[in-house]
Write a protein that holds these residues in place. Sequence first.
Motif, short mmCIF file in Angstrom:
data_model
loop_
_atom_site.label_atom_id
_atom_site.label_comp_id
_atom_site.label_asym_id
_atom_site.label_seq_id
_atom_site.Cartn_x
_atom_site.Cartn_y
_atom_site.Cartn_z
N PHE A 105 -19.83 -6.91 -61.93
CA PHE A 105 -19.25 -6.21 -60.47
C PHE A 105 -20.45 -6.50 -59.66
O PHE A 105 -21.67 -6.17 -60.18
N SER A 106 -20.19 -6.20 -58.51
CA SER A 106 -21.29 -6.22 -57.44
C SER A 106 -20.71 -5.78 -56.27
O SER A 106 -19.58 -5.76 -55.95
N GLN A 107 -21.71 -4.80 -55.36
CA GLN A 107 -21.18 -4.45 -54.07
C GLN A 107 -21.12 -5.74 -53.11
O GLN A 107 -20.06 -5.97 -52.31
N TRP A 108 -22.20 -6.45 -53.03
CA TRP A 108 -22.24 -7.65 -52.21
C TRP A 108 -21.44 -8.77 -52.57
O TRP A 108 -21.09 -8.98 -53.67
N LYS A 109 -21.06 -9.79 -51.47
CA LYS A 109 -20.22 -10.74 -51.82
C LYS A 109 -21.00 -11.95 -51.40
O LYS A 109 -21.69 -11.84 -50.23
N GLN A 110 -20.76 -13.09 -51.58
CA GLN A 110 -21.28 -14.34 -51.03
C GLN A 110 -20.76 -14.63 -49.68
O GLN A 110 -21.43 -15.17 -48.85
#
Length: 368
Positions: A223-228
Motif C-alpha cells: 500500500f502507499s499514501q502517494w499515487k502516480q
Amino acid sequence: MNTEKLFEAVNLGNLSLKNRTVMAPMTRTFSPDNVPTPDVAAYYRRRAEGNVGLIITEGTCINHAGAHGYDRVPDIFGEKAMAGWKTVVDDVHAAGGKIAPQLWHVGAVRKPGVGPNKEAPAYSPSGLYKPGAENGVAMSQEDIDEVVAAFAQSALESKEAGFDAIEVHGAHGYLVDQFFWEGTNQRTDKYGGSLEKRCQFAVEIIQAIRKAVGDDFPIILRFSQWKQQDYDAKLANTPKELETFLSILSDAGVDIFHASTRRFWVPEFEGSDLNLAGWTKKLTNKPVITVGSVGLDTDFIGEGMTDLSGTSNPTGIEGLIERIENDEFDLVAIGRALLVDPQWLNKIRENQLEDIKPFNKKALGSLS
C-alpha cells in the motif's frame, strides 16, 4: 559499516528468509504473449544468486479483461503462464531464494488497445482516473465479484506453482488503491464513503485469497499514501487514520505489510522520525517491509515514474541500517539499485560502494 542486522536470517510466521532483503516489484514488459520466458527465469535467478532473501516479482495480471495496463506483462493464471512461472520459481529456489508474485489489476490506469483484451474498458470504483478526470467505467457488483474471484484464482495457482507467498498490489493508484482513495472512490454503496467502507473491496479480496490458499500461506499487501496520479495524495492524514486503515486489513488476513514510499528516510507524520513502515509496525505489530530509493540519492528520475533522463547515484545505507537495528521494520525492499546490479547486496556487504552502478538510461540499456 556493520550490515550484520540486514543479513541475519528472519522468520516471519510461515515465511523463513535467509536475510532481511527483498527485491521490490518492478514492471519489465519482457513476457511475449503474457507468458514468462526462460530469460525472465534467468533474470530472477541472478537476483537470488546475488543473495536476495525474498524476490517479489513484477506486477502479474489476474484473470480479468481489464487487468492489463501495458503490453508484454505476464499473466498469473492459466496453463501456459503458470508453466513459465514454475520455471522461475524452481530457478529461484535452486539459487537459494524465496519468491512471491505481485497480483495486479491496473484499474483506471488502463488505456484501450493494450494487453490481450484490447477492447476491454478501464474498470474503476467510479469511472475516475483521478479526481475530476474520467476514464473507463464504474464497476458493477458483478464486476467486483469477478475481480475478487480472479485474485483468489491467481493466489491459488501461485501456491500450486510453488511460490512462497503472494503480494496484492494495493498501491500507487491502481485498482485496489483506487477503492482506498477518496479522490477516485465516489461510490455510495458499501464500497464507498468512509475509510472503512473504502477498504471493503480489499477486505473481500484478502478474505477470498485466504479461503483459497488456506491459513498457512503468507499474504503480503503493498500500500502507499502517494499515487502516480498525485504524489501528494494521502489515505491517512494522522496516525489514528492510519491505524484504522491498517487494522481493517490486518483483521481481514494480511500477514505482512509492504509500505511503499518514494524515500524511506522521510518521516510520515510530524513529531516522529518514523517512516510509513515504522508507523505500520508500531500500529499493527505485524511484519513490515520498507522501500523507497534504498541505496540511491534520489527517488524517481526526472518529472515522472517513466522519465529516465536523469541519474540516481549510489549512496551508503548507514541510515537504513540504524533504522533496522532500532526494529522500525523487518524487511528492506530494494528496487532500482538491484535492477541495474544483481550483485548490489554482495557489494554492500563487502563495502564496495565504488563498484556499484548508478541508475540511469545507460545502465538500463545493459540490463540483465
